[in-house]
Design an enzyme around this catalytic site. Structure first.
Site, short mmCIF file in Angstrom:
data_model
loop_
_atom_site.label_atom_id
_atom_site.label_comp_id
_atom_site.label_asym_id
_atom_site.label_seq_id
_atom_site.Cartn_x
_atom_site.Cartn_y
_atom_site.Cartn_z
N ASN A 27 0.84 -1.19 0.00
CA ASN A 27 0.00 0.00 0.00
C ASN A 27 0.87 1.24 0.00
O ASN A 27 1.94 1.28 0.61
CB ASN A 27 -0.96 -0.01 1.20
CG ASN A 27 -0.44 0.79 2.37
OD1 ASN A 27 -0.57 2.01 2.43
ND2 ASN A 27 0.17 0.09 3.33
N LEU A 63 -1.17 8.33 4.02
CA LEU A 63 -1.74 9.05 5.17
C LEU A 63 -2.93 9.93 4.80
O LEU A 63 -3.06 11.06 5.28
CB LEU A 63 -0.66 9.90 5.87
CG LEU A 63 0.51 9.14 6.50
CD1 LEU A 63 1.57 10.11 7.01
CD2 LEU A 63 0.02 8.24 7.63
N CYS A 70 6.15 5.73 8.68
CA CYS A 70 5.38 5.52 7.46
C CYS A 70 6.29 5.58 6.24
O CYS A 70 6.92 6.62 5.98
CB CYS A 70 4.28 6.57 7.34
SG CYS A 70 3.24 6.30 5.88
N ILE A 93 5.86 -4.11 14.11
CA ILE A 93 6.54 -3.24 13.16
C ILE A 93 5.54 -2.60 12.20
O ILE A 93 4.43 -3.13 12.01
CB ILE A 93 7.58 -4.02 12.32
CG1 ILE A 93 6.90 -5.18 11.58
CG2 ILE A 93 8.70 -4.54 13.22
CD1 ILE A 93 7.80 -5.92 10.58
N ASN A 94 5.95 -1.49 11.57
CA ASN A 94 5.20 -0.96 10.46
C ASN A 94 5.57 -1.77 9.21
O ASN A 94 6.27 -2.77 9.30
CB ASN A 94 5.52 0.54 10.27
CG ASN A 94 4.37 1.29 9.63
OD1 ASN A 94 3.66 0.76 8.79
ND2 ASN A 94 4.19 2.54 10.03
N GLY A 103 2.22 -7.17 12.43
CA GLY A 103 2.89 -7.55 11.19
C GLY A 103 2.46 -8.94 10.78
O GLY A 103 3.04 -9.94 11.21
N GLY A 104 1.41 -9.04 9.98
CA GLY A 104 0.99 -10.32 9.43
C GLY A 104 0.18 -11.21 10.34
O GLY A 104 0.01 -12.39 10.05
#
Length: 303
Positions: A69, A73, A131, A192-193, A244-245
């Site tokens: 993605n 923002l 981000c 995590i991001n 994360g997943g």
């Protein structure tokens, strides 16, 4: 009878499952499908000082084991979020709300966090320094320990509520970044991001995303997230929201064994709007099957 309750910096969550920022809108949108009060907490859509339209389309791309993605923002700005979106969420949701704040300067982080902290509708401030989908901001703060320290310290000076810093995995040493947050006074960490990635359209011979690159999320990144939560838990004495997943109750337990106190579910919400509800519903049976009576007792239990 098992206990799924956990505590984040004095906040009691009935269960550790939190929809991740950016994957659950402002929360109330999902109330049409189920009672969202089953959720442990909600992290609302990332917010900046000014309204943002986000990046040009296409900004979503599928990939094996996940998605990319580059939304960028998109949000209506801090004033509208606090005056319209959060009150609307509060009409249908009565559990803890995490305000997710992003910025393009130190001043913007401080301004937005102070306003979010003053809102009667927020319980915890989640500061996104990670981000990867915006230029001249976002992740640039989260890859430099000194900048992370400066943001954390400045935000803590204007916030009374707990401050959690959301970390980027796109770094050489996640522990160094986490330690900088701790030194700056952070109350906790979110990690995590997304991971930086891209796809190329074979027919057009050009990147699929208009932004060229985007953030990879989904089950493909779960082992990376688990490893980083493990490392940070070993070295930094702050509560961790792991993400994360995560797709299942088993994933929740695995992440908590690595060191997370709570978890966030992101990409799974975009595939199945009932994902968080289903994880919460299956969590007690999964605990019983594994001989777990109280979730609080397994935090970091694999170390």
């Amino acid at each position: 009878m098992v206990s799924t309750a956990v505590t984040l910096s004095g906040l009691t969550l009935d269960n550790p499952v939190i929809p991740a920022s950016g994957t659950f809108g402002f929360g109330y949108e999902f109330a049409q499908w189920y009672d969202i009060n089953c959720l442990g907490a909600i992290s609302v859509k990332g917010t900046t000082r000014e309204p943002r339209f986000g990046n040009p389309a296409p900004r979503i791309a599928e990939t094996p084991g996940g998605m990319l993605n580059a939304v960028g923002l998109q949000n209506p700005g801090i004033e509208k979020v606090l005056s319209e979106e959060l009150p609307r969420l509060r009409q249908v949701y009565h559990k803890p709300i995490l305000a997710n704040i992003s910025g393009f300067s130190l001043d913007e982080y401080v301004t937005c966090c102070a306003k979010a902290d003053a809102s009667p509708h927020t319980d915890l401030i989640e500061v996104n320094v990670s981000c990867p989908n915006v230029h001249h901001g976002g992740m640039s703060f989260g890859t430099d320990p000194r900048m992370v320290y400066d943001v954390t310290q400045a935000v803590k000076e204007v916030c009374q509520k707990p401050v959690y810093i959301k970390l980027s995995p796109n770094v050489t040493d996640i522990v160094a970044i986490a330690k900088a947050c701790a030194d700056g006074g952070a109350d906790g960490l979110s990690l995590i991001n997304t991971l930086m990635g891209m796809r190329i359209d074979l027919k057009k011979r050009a990147p699929i995303l208009a932004n060229t690159t985007g953030g990879l999320s989904g089950p493909a990144i779960f082992p990376v997230a688990l490893r980083m939560v493990w490392q940070v838990y070993e070295e930094v004495g702050l509560p961790i929201i792991g993400m994360g997943g995560i797709q299942s109750a088993q994933d929740v337990i695995e992440m908590m064994l690595a060191g997370a106190t709570a978890v966030q579910v992101g990409a799974a919400n975009l595939v199945n709007p009932y994902a968080c509800q289903e994880i919460i519903q299956t969590l007690p049976a999964c605990m019983e099957q594994l001989g777990i009576h109280d979730l609080k007792e397994i935090i970091g239990g694999a170390h």
